[in-house]
Enzyme design. Structure first.
Site, PDB file in Angstrom:
ATOM      1  N   TRP A 254      31.834   2.385  18.126  1.00  0.00           N
ATOM      2  CA  TRP A 254      32.472   2.821  16.878  1.00  0.00           C
ATOM      3  C   TRP A 254      33.903   2.269  16.844  1.00  0.00           C
ATOM      4  O   TRP A 254      34.628   2.387  17.831  1.00  0.00           O
ATOM      5  CB  TRP A 254      32.466   4.352  16.839  1.00  0.00           C
ATOM      6  CG  TRP A 254      33.121   4.954  15.633  1.00  0.00           C
ATOM      7  CD1 TRP A 254      32.932   4.607  14.336  1.00  0.00           C
ATOM      8  CD2 TRP A 254      34.076   6.021  15.618  1.00  0.00           C
ATOM      9  NE1 TRP A 254      33.685   5.396  13.510  1.00  0.00           N
ATOM     10  CE2 TRP A 254      34.393   6.272  14.273  1.00  0.00           C
ATOM     11  CE3 TRP A 254      34.676   6.807  16.612  1.00  0.00           C
ATOM     12  CZ2 TRP A 254      35.295   7.273  13.883  1.00  0.00           C
ATOM     13  CZ3 TRP A 254      35.567   7.794  16.239  1.00  0.00           C
ATOM     14  CH2 TRP A 254      35.871   8.021  14.890  1.00  0.00           C
TER      15      TRP A 254
ATOM     16  N   ASP B 149      30.487  11.313  23.456  1.00  0.00           N
ATOM     17  CA  ASP B 149      30.781  11.453  22.034  1.00  0.00           C
ATOM     18  C   ASP B 149      29.468  11.849  21.369  1.00  0.00           C
ATOM     19  O   ASP B 149      28.531  11.052  21.297  1.00  0.00           O
ATOM     20  CB  ASP B 149      31.301  10.112  21.488  1.00  0.00           C
ATOM     21  CG  ASP B 149      31.670  10.205  20.014  1.00  0.00           C
ATOM     22  OD1 ASP B 149      31.416  11.270  19.394  1.00  0.00           O
ATOM     23  OD2 ASP B 149      32.202   9.217  19.480  1.00  0.00           O
TER      24      ASP B 149
ATOM     25  N   LYS C 259      28.080  15.087  10.371  1.00  0.00           N
ATOM     26  CA  LYS C 259      26.798  14.542   9.918  1.00  0.00           C
ATOM     27  C   LYS C 259      25.693  15.586   9.966  1.00  0.00           C
ATOM     28  O   LYS C 259      24.979  15.780   8.986  1.00  0.00           O
ATOM     29  CB  LYS C 259      26.405  13.337  10.783  1.00  0.00           C
ATOM     30  CG  LYS C 259      26.931  12.012  10.292  1.00  0.00           C
ATOM     31  CD  LYS C 259      28.420  11.821  10.406  1.00  0.00           C
ATOM     32  CE  LYS C 259      28.886  11.606  11.817  1.00  0.00           C
ATOM     33  NZ  LYS C 259      30.314  11.260  11.912  1.00  0.00           N
TER      34      LYS C 259
HETATM   35  N1  PLA Z   1      32.074   9.205  16.890  1.00  0.00           N
HETATM   36  C1  PLA Z   1      31.198   8.352  16.355  1.00  0.00           C
HETATM   37  C2  PLA Z   1      30.310   7.570  17.255  1.00  0.00           C
HETATM   38  C3  PLA Z   1      31.136   8.202  14.966  1.00  0.00           C
HETATM   39  O1  PLA Z   1      30.256   7.349  14.455  1.00  0.00           O
HETATM   40  C4  PLA Z   1      32.000   8.944  14.139  1.00  0.00           C
HETATM   41  C5  PLA Z   1      31.971   8.797  12.653  1.00  0.00           C
HETATM   42  C6  PLA Z   1      32.884   9.840  14.764  1.00  0.00           C
HETATM   43  C7  PLA Z   1      32.894   9.943  16.141  1.00  0.00           C
HETATM   44  C8  PLA Z   1      33.842  10.689  14.014  1.00  0.00           C
HETATM   45  O2  PLA Z   1      33.339  11.511  13.095  1.00  0.00           O
HETATM   46  P1  PLA Z   1      34.116  12.738  12.506  1.00  0.00           P
HETATM   47  O3  PLA Z   1      35.532  12.681  12.982  1.00  0.00           O
HETATM   48  O4  PLA Z   1      34.020  12.595  11.048  1.00  0.00           O
HETATM   49  O5  PLA Z   1      33.399  13.922  13.035  1.00  0.00           O
HETATM   50  N2  PLA Z   1      31.609   7.532  12.165  1.00  0.00           N
HETATM   51  C9  PLA Z   1      31.417   7.289  10.722  1.00  0.00           C
HETATM   52  C10 PLA Z   1      32.638   7.649   9.891  1.00  0.00           C
HETATM   53  C11 PLA Z   1      30.269   8.129  10.190  1.00  0.00           C
HETATM   54  C12 PLA Z   1      33.937   7.068  10.333  1.00  0.00           C
HETATM   55  O6  PLA Z   1      34.039   5.905  10.679  1.00  0.00           O
HETATM   56  O7  PLA Z   1      34.896   7.849  10.316  1.00  0.00           O
HETATM   57  C13 PLA Z   1      31.046   5.818  10.574  1.00  0.00           C
HETATM   58  O8  PLA Z   1      30.745   5.402   9.433  1.00  0.00           O
HETATM   59  O9  PLA Z   1      31.011   5.094  11.580  1.00  0.00           O
END
Ligand code: PLA
Length: 454
Positions: A183, A264, A300
């Site tokens: 991510w 995570d 989510k």
């Molecule tokens: N960890 C991972 C692996 C994630 O994909 C995301 C969110 C988070 C943590 C953090 O989410 P939160 O703070 O909203 O609980 N990833 C998203 C959104 C869904 C983003 O980038 O913020 C994504 O589209 O990758």
């Protein structure tokens, strides 16, 4: 009255700064614009902003994931499609507030004894307890032995950040290994918390699967005690998870080398549709009696994106250590945001404590996961139906919210320009943003993009 002589002085100081920026620029042989440097272009074209103490501030690029939505919102096309951010959409393409969440909110609103006092620094105690049970299991020995400290944090990101800040202050090893790829926010969260970020092999583009040997080699040569970031399930962006046997091998390596796992867990329930199944990786590492950290998000799985509800748990060797760790977590949190918001955590606690609501949630969760899986099947068939060259079976093999298509950034840019389809430049698409009506449009776009590259 202000001394008027200060004005020309300020003006000349600003001019001096611009001249020195210009001099530095002329000295530099690089023609690239360094986004961390005051921009010559910005200075020379700034017009009246030379009067600002922030005149040197350069425009930052949009976030690679959240910026996709900004670009999408600006597009007037009626066929535009946002497959960027991982946010669930219904078959009608609409955001979803789960019925059980609405019911919980109604209960909260109708409860006249509820007040809006500050929560403790560690958040809502009942929420913390229930969150720990959700991820570690009802019968977790670590919970029973009081070896777990759980603090409510601002969703998954906030939980990761608090955990990382704690580690940077109190753990002897400052290096964290994150999967390649991962991510996009992980490196920034950990670096800004004061950790040093390294990567370990994860994805093999040739097999579109897990590079288990590369992973084991890299973690095998990590320094003792290094922190290892693991996606509990539904790896973002690849949709590739280790099998249970592979998890067991990874666990043995991590424990034998004394590495510290930091999970995570942003998608519990989204990979398989089952909350317990998706927590298995984490539970393996807790059952062995070792220590670990877990960042949980309800964005989510409960659709509470904007409520920012999450939790950080640290599983410690003894109850005594856990209580001292919690006292230090409070010192991390208090100067950061003092204490977390009450509403989202109250929704989660209302649902988790009530058997009927909990069961309703698991049904909703399964329905969301199943709709995503059916979109995988539909997209796969649509691509096959068009005779698009290549093996697209990874679309149905990958798990969770995303498909890592293998499309390159040029193809992505083409699909955005010509088909108004928005996605991250690494070729990741959010399957949750698709529906039966939009699958053909995406398949046409992929077809054209693949031809472009041929
Ligand atoms: N960890 C991972 C692996 C994630 O994909 C995301 C969110 C988070 C943590 C953090 O989410 P939160 O703070 O909203 O609980 N990833 C998203 C959104 C869904 C983003 O980038 O913020 C994504 O589209 O990758």
């Amino acid at each position: 009255m202000a001394d008027s002589s200060a004005v020309p002085m300020e003006g000349s100081a600003a001019a001096n700064r611009r001249v020195s920026v210009l001099a530095r620029h002329l000295e530099s042989s690089s023609s690239d614009v360094d986004s961390n440097e005051p921009s010559l272009y910005a200075s020379l074209t700034s017009g009246s902003d030379g009067d600002s103490v922030f005149a040197h501030v350069v425009k930052a690029p949009e976030d690679p994931i959240l910026g996709v939505t900004i670009a999408y919102n600006k597009d007037p096309s009626p066929v535009k499609l946002n497959l960027g951010v991982g946010a669930y959409r219904t078959e009608e393409g609409k955001p979803l507030v789960l019925n059980v969440v609405k019911r919980a909110e109604l209960q909260l609103v109708n409860n006249r004894s509820r007040v809006k006092e500050y929560l403790p620094i560690t958040g809502l105690a009942e929420f913390n307890k229930l969150s720990a049970k959700l991820i570690f299991g009802d019968d977790s020995p670590a919970i029973r032995e009081n070896r777990v400290t759980t603090v409510q944090c601002l969703s998954g990101t906030g939980s990761l950040r608090v955990g990382a800040e704690f580690l940077a202050r109190h753990y002897y090893q400052r290096t964290i290994y994150i999967p390649q790829p991962t991510w996009g926010n992980h490196p920034k969260v950990f670096t800004l918390a004061g950790l040093s970020v390294k990567t370990y092999c994860y994805y093999d583009p040739t097999t579109r699967g897990l590079n288990i040997q590369g992973l084991l080699d890299d973690l095998g040569s990590a320094p003792p005690g290094a922190i290892v970031l693991l996606h509990a399930c539904a790896h973002n962006p690849t949709g590739v998870d280790p099998t249970l046997e592979q998890w067991e091998t990874i666990r043995q390596l991590i424990r034998s080398k004394g590495l510290l796992p930091f999970f995570d867990s942003a998608y519990q329930g989204f990979a398989s549709g089952g909350l317990d199944a998706d927590a298995q990786s984490v539970r393996m590492f807790v059952t062995d009696g070792g220590e670990c950290l877990v960042a949980q998000s309800y964005a989510k799985n409960m659709g509470l994106y904007g409520e920012r509800v999450g939790a950080l748990s640290i599983v410690c060797g003894t109850a005594d250590v856990a209580s001292r760790v919690e006292s230090q977590l409070k010192l991390v949190i208090r100067p950061m945001y003092s204490n977390p918001p009450i509403h989202g955590a109250s929704i989660v606690a209302t649902i988790l404590r009530d058997r009927n609501m909990f069961n309703e949630w698991t049904v909703d969760l399964k329905a969301m996961a199943d709709r995503i899986i059916s979109m995988r099947q539909k997209l796969f068939e649509a691509l096959r139906g068009r005779g698009i060259p290549g093996d697209w079976s990874h679309i149905i093999k990958q798990i969770g919210m995303f498909t890592y298509t293998g499309l390159n950034s040029k193809q992505v840019a083409f699909m955005t320009k010509e088909f108004h389809i928005y996605m991250t430049s690494d070729g990741r698409i959010s399957m949750a943003g698709l529906n039966s009506k939009t699958v053909p449009h995406l398949a046409d776009a992929i077809h054209a993009a693949v031809k472009l590259n041929a």
